[in-house]
Design a protein around this motif. Structure first.
Motif, PDB file in Angstrom:
ATOM      1  N   ALA A 102       0.829  -1.208   0.000  1.00  0.00           N
ATOM      2  CA  ALA A 102       0.000   0.000   0.000  1.00  0.00           C
ATOM      3  C   ALA A 102       0.866   1.261   0.000  1.00  0.00           C
ATOM      4  O   ALA A 102       0.553   2.237  -0.697  1.00  0.00           O
ATOM      5  CB  ALA A 102      -0.945   0.000   1.205  1.00  0.00           C
ATOM      6  N   TYR A 103       1.959   1.248   0.753  1.00  0.00           N
ATOM      7  CA  TYR A 103       2.860   2.401   0.760  1.00  0.00           C
ATOM      8  C   TYR A 103       3.574   2.559  -0.577  1.00  0.00           C
ATOM      9  O   TYR A 103       3.803   3.679  -1.035  1.00  0.00           O
ATOM     10  CB  TYR A 103       3.867   2.308   1.904  1.00  0.00           C
ATOM     11  N   LEU A 104       3.899   1.464  -1.236  1.00  0.00           N
ATOM     12  CA  LEU A 104       4.493   1.564  -2.571  1.00  0.00           C
ATOM     13  C   LEU A 104       3.507   2.194  -3.552  1.00  0.00           C
ATOM     14  O   LEU A 104       3.895   3.009  -4.398  1.00  0.00           O
ATOM     15  CB  LEU A 104       4.939   0.193  -3.070  1.00  0.00           C
ATOM     16  N   ILE A 105       2.232   1.830  -3.439  1.00  0.00           N
ATOM     17  CA  ILE A 105       1.210   2.441  -4.291  1.00  0.00           C
ATOM     18  C   ILE A 105       1.107   3.928  -3.993  1.00  0.00           C
ATOM     19  O   ILE A 105       1.049   4.759  -4.904  1.00  0.00           O
ATOM     20  CB  ILE A 105      -0.151   1.751  -4.103  1.00  0.00           C
ATOM     21  N   MET A 106       1.100   4.281  -2.710  1.00  0.00           N
ATOM     22  CA  MET A 106       1.011   5.688  -2.334  1.00  0.00           C
ATOM     23  C   MET A 106       2.189   6.478  -2.905  1.00  0.00           C
ATOM     24  O   MET A 106       2.013   7.574  -3.457  1.00  0.00           O
ATOM     25  CB  MET A 106       0.978   5.839  -0.815  1.00  0.00           C
ATOM     26  N   LEU A 107       3.385   5.932  -2.794  1.00  0.00           N
ATOM     27  CA  LEU A 107       4.555   6.624  -3.336  1.00  0.00           C
ATOM     28  C   LEU A 107       4.470   6.745  -4.855  1.00  0.00           C
ATOM     29  O   LEU A 107       4.903   7.754  -5.425  1.00  0.00           O
ATOM     30  CB  LEU A 107       5.834   5.885  -2.926  1.00  0.00           C
TER      31      LEU A 107
END
Length: 149
Positions: A102-107
């Motif tokens: 999810a954090y990779l998507i956000m970035l």
């Protein structure tokens, strides 16, 4: 007693050109400050996709699949016969992987590229559809397999 503190260097003001384009140029790296279209974007890693159309399409597919995976991992069932410690550790590990994705998507979305944003939202929608479809199909099959009285 001296009260002088070194607060580092002050940031340089944005150039008129960068203010006009709504982007900042830090050491020849353009950083967009609003949504934009185009394949000239940096997604997650320096130099990727590097303005190449094939690599940009790969980046779009990668973000899409990450979003699908996040939604599917959100619905991992708890096995009824697991021991509490091993079950808790397994659930925590799945949660950690889900949050990392999810954090990779956000970035990725923070690249402000419209294509990346669209595939991230579409990936979440497709992942949600897959999870909900499987749940509804299981309920439907259970209801139709039940003996009729």
């Amino acid at each position: 007693m001296s009260h002088d503190h070194d607060h580092g260097t002050m940031p340089m003001p944005m150039s008129p050109d960068s203010m006009y384009n709504n982007s900042m140029n830090m050491n020849d790296m353009a950083m967009h400050m609003n949504f934009f279209w185009g394949k000239d974007v940096v997604v997650l890693f320096d130099g990727w996709p590097n303005g190449r159309l094939g690599m940009y399409i790969l980046a779009l597919a990668f973000v899409f699949l990450l979003a699908v995976a996040v939604e599917i991992l959100a619905a991992v069932p708890i096995k009824p016969r697991m021991r509490p410690l091993s079950g808790g550790l397994l659930q925590a590990a799945v949660y950690a992987v889900r949050m990392a994705l999810a954090y990779l998507i956000m970035l990725s979305v923070m690249s402000f590229n419209v294509g990346i944003f669209i595939v991230a939202v579409a990936g979440h929608a497709v992942g949600c559809f897959i999870v909900k479809y499987r749940a509804i199909a299981a309920v439907y099959m259970a209801a139709n397999d039940a003996p009729k009285v």
